[in-house]
Design a protein around this motif. Structure first.
Motif, PDB file in Angstrom:
ATOM      1  N   THR A 138       0.070  68.062  66.170  1.00 23.97           N
ATOM      2  CA  THR A 138      -1.232  68.491  66.680  1.00 23.97           C
ATOM      3  C   THR A 138      -1.241  69.975  67.008  1.00 23.97           C
ATOM      4  N   ILE A 139      -0.192  70.464  67.680  1.00 28.35           N
ATOM      5  CA  ILE A 139      -0.173  71.886  68.045  1.00 28.35           C
ATOM      6  C   ILE A 139       0.020  72.766  66.807  1.00 28.35           C
ATOM      7  N   ASN A 140       0.766  72.270  65.819  1.00 26.99           N
ATOM      8  CA  ASN A 140       0.908  73.023  64.571  1.00 26.99           C
ATOM      9  C   ASN A 140      -0.441  73.141  63.857  1.00 26.99           C
ATOM     10  N   LEU A 141      -1.172  72.042  63.827  1.00 20.72           N
ATOM     11  CA  LEU A 141      -2.487  72.047  63.196  1.00 20.72           C
ATOM     12  C   LEU A 141      -3.455  72.942  63.951  1.00 20.72           C
ATOM     13  N   LEU A 142      -3.414  72.879  65.277  1.00 19.66           N
ATOM     14  CA  LEU A 142      -4.305  73.680  66.115  1.00 19.66           C
ATOM     15  C   LEU A 142      -4.071  75.172  65.920  1.00 19.66           C
ATOM     16  N   ASN A 143      -2.827  75.593  65.789  1.00 22.91           N
ATOM     17  CA  ASN A 143      -2.499  77.009  65.672  1.00 22.91           C
ATOM     18  C   ASN A 143      -2.557  77.532  64.244  1.00 22.91           C
ATOM     19  N   ARG A 144      -2.158  76.718  63.284  1.00 21.63           N
ATOM     20  CA  ARG A 144      -1.997  77.212  61.922  1.00 21.63           C
ATOM     21  C   ARG A 144      -3.166  76.869  60.996  1.00 21.63           C
ATOM     22  N   ARG A 145      -3.872  75.797  61.314  1.00 22.62           N
ATOM     23  CA  ARG A 145      -5.040  75.427  60.504  1.00 22.62           C
ATOM     24  C   ARG A 145      -6.164  74.995  61.438  1.00 22.62           C
ATOM     25  N   PRO A 146      -6.703  75.927  62.203  1.00 20.70           N
ATOM     26  CA  PRO A 146      -7.692  75.578  63.238  1.00 20.70           C
ATOM     27  C   PRO A 146      -8.955  74.921  62.699  1.00 20.70           C
ATOM     28  N   ARG A 147      -9.421  75.306  61.511  1.00 20.53           N
ATOM     29  CA  ARG A 147     -10.632  74.694  60.958  1.00 20.53           C
ATOM     30  C   ARG A 147     -10.392  73.225  60.615  1.00 20.53           C
ATOM     31  N   LEU A 148      -9.254  72.949  60.003  1.00 21.67           N
ATOM     32  CA  LEU A 148      -8.917  71.556  59.691  1.00 21.67           C
ATOM     33  C   LEU A 148      -8.759  70.758  60.978  1.00 21.67           C
ATOM     34  N   PHE A 149      -8.114  71.369  61.981  1.00 24.04           N
ATOM     35  CA  PHE A 149      -7.971  70.711  63.278  1.00 24.04           C
ATOM     36  C   PHE A 149      -9.337  70.371  63.864  1.00 24.04           C
ATOM     37  N   ALA A 150     -10.270  71.316  63.838  1.00 28.10           N
ATOM     38  CA  ALA A 150     -11.598  71.102  64.408  1.00 28.10           C
ATOM     39  C   ALA A 150     -12.310  69.952  63.696  1.00 28.10           C
ATOM     40  N   CYS A 151     -12.206  69.899  62.377  1.00 30.80           N
ATOM     41  CA  CYS A 151     -12.858  68.837  61.611  1.00 30.80           C
ATOM     42  C   CYS A 151     -12.251  67.467  61.930  1.00 30.80           C
ATOM     43  N   LEU A 152     -10.921  67.411  61.954  1.00 32.30           N
ATOM     44  CA  LEU A 152     -10.252  66.142  62.232  1.00 32.30           C
ATOM     45  C   LEU A 152     -10.495  65.671  63.655  1.00 32.30           C
ATOM     46  N   PHE A 153     -10.496  66.616  64.591  1.00 36.41           N
ATOM     47  CA  PHE A 153     -10.716  66.229  65.991  1.00 36.41           C
ATOM     48  C   PHE A 153     -12.158  65.770  66.200  1.00 36.41           C
ATOM     49  N   LEU A 154     -13.107  66.419  65.526  1.00 39.14           N
ATOM     50  CA  LEU A 154     -14.502  65.982  65.605  1.00 39.14           C
ATOM     51  C   LEU A 154     -14.649  64.569  65.050  1.00 39.14           C
ATOM     52  N   LEU A 155     -13.991  64.299  63.935  1.00 37.82           N
ATOM     53  CA  LEU A 155     -14.009  62.948  63.360  1.00 37.82           C
ATOM     54  C   LEU A 155     -13.398  61.943  64.329  1.00 37.82           C
ATOM     55  N   TYR A 156     -12.306  62.333  64.967  1.00 37.33           N
ATOM     56  CA  TYR A 156     -11.646  61.467  65.951  1.00 37.33           C
ATOM     57  C   TYR A 156     -12.604  61.152  67.101  1.00 37.33           C
ATOM     58  N   LEU A 157     -13.333  62.165  67.575  1.00 37.69           N
ATOM     59  CA  LEU A 157     -14.265  61.966  68.680  1.00 37.69           C
ATOM     60  C   LEU A 157     -15.431  61.064  68.284  1.00 37.69           C
ATOM     61  N   ILE A 158     -15.859  61.142  67.025  1.00 34.55           N
ATOM     62  CA  ILE A 158     -16.924  60.257  66.553  1.00 34.55           C
ATOM     63  C   ILE A 158     -16.457  58.803  66.572  1.00 34.55           C
ATOM     64  N   VAL A 159     -15.252  58.578  66.066  1.00 38.60           N
ATOM     65  CA  VAL A 159     -14.688  57.227  66.092  1.00 38.60           C
ATOM     66  C   VAL A 159     -14.503  56.763  67.539  1.00 38.60           C
ATOM     67  N   TYR A 160     -14.041  57.663  68.394  1.00 39.83           N
ATOM     68  CA  TYR A 160     -13.873  57.362  69.810  1.00 39.83           C
ATOM     69  C   TYR A 160     -15.203  56.917  70.421  1.00 39.83           C
ATOM     70  N   GLY A 161     -16.267  57.688  70.162  1.00 46.29           N
ATOM     71  CA  GLY A 161     -17.571  57.374  70.718  1.00 46.29           C
ATOM     72  C   GLY A 161     -18.100  56.034  70.237  1.00 46.29           C
ATOM     73  N   LEU A 162     -17.910  55.723  68.952  1.00 44.49           N
ATOM     74  CA  LEU A 162     -18.351  54.445  68.416  1.00 44.49           C
ATOM     75  C   LEU A 162     -17.590  53.290  69.057  1.00 44.49           C
ATOM     76  N   CYS A 163     -16.291  53.496  69.246  1.00 47.25           N
ATOM     77  CA  CYS A 163     -15.471  52.460  69.876  1.00 47.25           C
ATOM     78  C   CYS A 163     -15.903  52.234  71.322  1.00 47.25           C
ATOM     79  N   ALA A 164     -16.131  53.316  72.058  1.00 48.96           N
ATOM     80  CA  ALA A 164     -16.548  53.198  73.447  1.00 48.96           C
ATOM     81  C   ALA A 164     -17.912  52.538  73.571  1.00 48.96           C
TER      82      ALA A 164
END
Length: 271
Positions: A138-164
């Protein structure tokens, strides 16, 4: 470690103790959920901050050494606390629950008979171990590929919200609040806050900083006041995220203000 964050950790610990000593009424009932969000987010913040320079410099974090440090720091005390708790209940826990507790897998099983067995509050440690396992990628992705990190984390939050939103009512507490993958985004938000802090050269002080801290504390008190009327699907999920994030980043960036100095002063004024 930033001194002001140690003070924040102490305040969160007091909230946890108040919650677990049976003061379950009105605002006090919200103490535990608020403190859990602060602790999880603070864990991501501090751990990410400690490895920021290494990752930003292009160096890899050895996974085995990293996990060994976490295990040595956590497991002996964890097992000691578990042993003490089992002794209090005369070891009447059952073999399957004992195995789950020893292996720190109790929070993966959506039943309070498991995640509240043994030393009940340590379900949090079970969640934290997942965060440690995922920390390096996660920290490697956050520092080295921030755009990919942002997209994946946004997707994670969408799944999180649907689950909640759609998990059955009987599973709201074990899944939305206890299940490790549902606490992981809180940890990641702390990591993002650490990146914000690391790239910021500001350190506010004076009246403006004190006003910021007081406003955030007032926000948290307000959330505690409305807590009894909030749906568990919200109060057990993202209800505390904004306030916890504001509190952590303000405590780190406003460490020279009067409010933080008062909270950071040891009893008797000695240092």
């Amino acid at each position: 470690m930033i001194r002001s964050l140690q003070s924040l950790r102490g305040v969160a610990a007091v909230l946890i103790v108040a919650h677990h000593f049976g003061f379950h009424s009105g605002m006090v009932d919200s103490f535990g959920d608020c403190a859990v969000a602060i602790f999880m987010m603070l864990s991501g913040f501090v751990l990410s901050l400690s490895y920021h320079d290494r990752v930003a410099g292009g160096y890899d974090i050895p996974f085995r050494r990293f996990m060994l440090k976490r295990v040595v720091r956590i497991v002996p005390l964890y097992l000691l606390g578990l042993l003490y708790s089992l002794a209090l209940c005369h070891f009447h826990i059952g073999p399957s629950k004992l195995v789950a507790d020893v292996l720190m897998l109790q929070s993966w099983i959506p039943s309070p008979d498991y995640y509240f067995s043994g030393n009940a509050p340590t379900w949090f440690v079970s969640d934290l171990m997942l965060c440690y396992l995922l920390f390096i990628p996660t920290i490697n992705l956050l520092n080295r590929r921030p755009r990919l990190f942002a997209c994946l984390f946004l997707l994670y939050l969408i799944v999180y919200g649907l689950c909640a939103a759609f998990v059955p009512d009987t599973l709201v507490h074990p899944i939305v609040y206890i299940f490790p993958p549902m606490q992981f985004p809180v940890f990641v938000i702390g990591m993002v806050l650490s990146e914000i802090y690391s790239t910021s050269h500001a350190n506010s002080c004076g009246f403006r900083a004190d006003l910021i801290i007081i406003s955030i504390i007032a926000l948290i008190v307000g959330q505690m006041w409305f807590y009894p009327s909030v749906s568990p699907r919200l109060s057990l999920s993202s209800y505390w995220w904004p306030a916890a994030a504001l509190l952590i980043i303000s405590f780190s960036l406003c460490s020279k203000c009067l409010m933080i100095r008062l909270l950071s002063t040891p009893p008797g004024g000695s240092r």
